[in-house]
Design a protein around this motif. Sequence first.
Motif, PDB file in Angstrom:
ATOM      1  N   GLN A   1      54.423  72.611 -40.735  1.00 49.75           N
ATOM      2  CA  GLN A   1      54.943  73.077 -39.257  1.00 49.75           C
ATOM      3  C   GLN A   1      54.427  71.990 -38.300  1.00 49.75           C
ATOM      4  OE1 GLN A   1      55.703  76.177 -38.146  1.00 49.75           O
ATOM      5  NE2 GLN A   1      56.167  75.280 -36.298  1.00 49.75           N
TER       6      GLN A   1
ATOM      7  N   THR B   1      54.699  70.303 -34.050  1.00 53.84           N
ATOM      8  CA  THR B   1      54.961  70.435 -32.697  1.00 53.84           C
ATOM      9  C   THR B   1      55.896  69.429 -32.129  1.00 53.84           C
ATOM     10  OG1 THR B   1      52.955  71.656 -32.474  1.00 53.84           O
ATOM     11  CG2 THR B   1      54.045  70.605 -30.323  1.00 53.84           C
ATOM     12  N   ARG B   2      57.242  69.908 -31.774  1.00 50.68           N
ATOM     13  CA  ARG B   2      58.136  68.953 -31.144  1.00 50.68           C
ATOM     14  C   ARG B   2      58.043  68.978 -29.687  1.00 50.68           C
ATOM     15  NH1 ARG B   2      61.053  67.171 -35.352  1.00 50.68           N
ATOM     16  NH2 ARG B   2      61.332  68.580 -37.045  1.00 50.68           N
TER      17      ARG B   2
ATOM     18  N   TRP C   1      51.336  67.020 -35.339  1.00 51.90           N
ATOM     19  CA  TRP C   1      50.691  67.893 -36.250  1.00 51.90           C
ATOM     20  C   TRP C   1      49.091  67.351 -36.400  1.00 51.90           C
ATOM     21  CZ3 TRP C   1      53.628  63.846 -37.742  1.00 51.90           C
ATOM     22  CH2 TRP C   1      53.324  63.289 -38.764  1.00 51.90           C
TER      23      TRP C   1
ATOM     24  N   ASP D   1      61.325  73.384 -36.268  1.00 54.66           N
ATOM     25  CA  ASP D   1      59.864  72.820 -36.153  1.00 54.66           C
ATOM     26  C   ASP D   1      59.430  72.604 -37.618  1.00 54.66           C
ATOM     27  OD1 ASP D   1      59.985  73.035 -33.503  1.00 54.66           O
ATOM     28  OD2 ASP D   1      59.169  75.164 -33.051  1.00 54.66           O
TER      29      ASP D   1
END
Length: 294
Positions: free
Chosen positions: A101, A103-104, A115, A92
């Motif tokens: 960081q 979000t998938r 993101w 991620d």
Amino acid sequence: MNSHDLAFSIFDGDIKNGGEPCYADIDGSAQKAGQPDVYKYALNLFNQFRDPVVYVPGDNEWTDCDRPSTAGPTFDSVDRLNYLRQVFFPDDRSLGRRTLQLTRQSPQYPENVRWTRGPVTYVGVNVPGSNNNYIPDGDVKDGPQAEANAEYAARNAANLRWIRDSFAAAKASDSKAIMITVQADMFGDSPTAPGGTTVDPTDHFADTKALLARAAVDFGKPVVLVNGDSHYFTVDKPLSDDAGNVIENFTRVMTFGSSLNHWASATVDPADPQIFSFHQHIVPANLPTYTFSS
């Protein structure tokens, strides 16, 4: 780009030329040809960026891999898509020396990401050129039709869900704007692009454009779509409603590429009603020698 103070960068597809072979280690084709794995080669370049890099796949590195011009049908486009997912999206985090960081969407579609940075929600979606990997009857330049069209149908449905979810997330977080990056030039519906390049069919982007139009109006704040594919820089407003009214809070930015090896940046100002301003960065070393016939 490493000499600039960037929050992050986004690469909107095409890690190689469309006619170059899709050499990879997964099937030994790179070793057999004595050539580097083009995916790992690009990964190494991305990881030389000081700041985070978010990569959105393009058609040259997967949908076009089963064309004769890329040494196809030795290569399979769906296999190449699955391989690049393994190489570029193992977790991620973004690419780059300093990572971000993300979000998938799911393990099945890890390239679809989201993101937030400051007042903006950012989204990446795997919408590639070559008509979204759809192969019409009678098209002999691409690989197996049934395989490609099944892949298209499943991924396109996932993409539409991700776009809807992302607008909902932007609303929930009270974002002042949303930026969505895809590879495809979904608006390339003229016979040729500047420079005489033939534009691919775009009919299998229709539902994506329709969703973006309605979602942008409903969102009511600045929406930016970033794409590559046609490889020349432009900023325009290509979306309209059914009555022909331009959707004025929707802006498309198409980035440099191919022979125009430069880059563009976006500055975010929460005090500006438009949120974004865009700047071209022309790399002097990549300028051609201009010639004229008279």
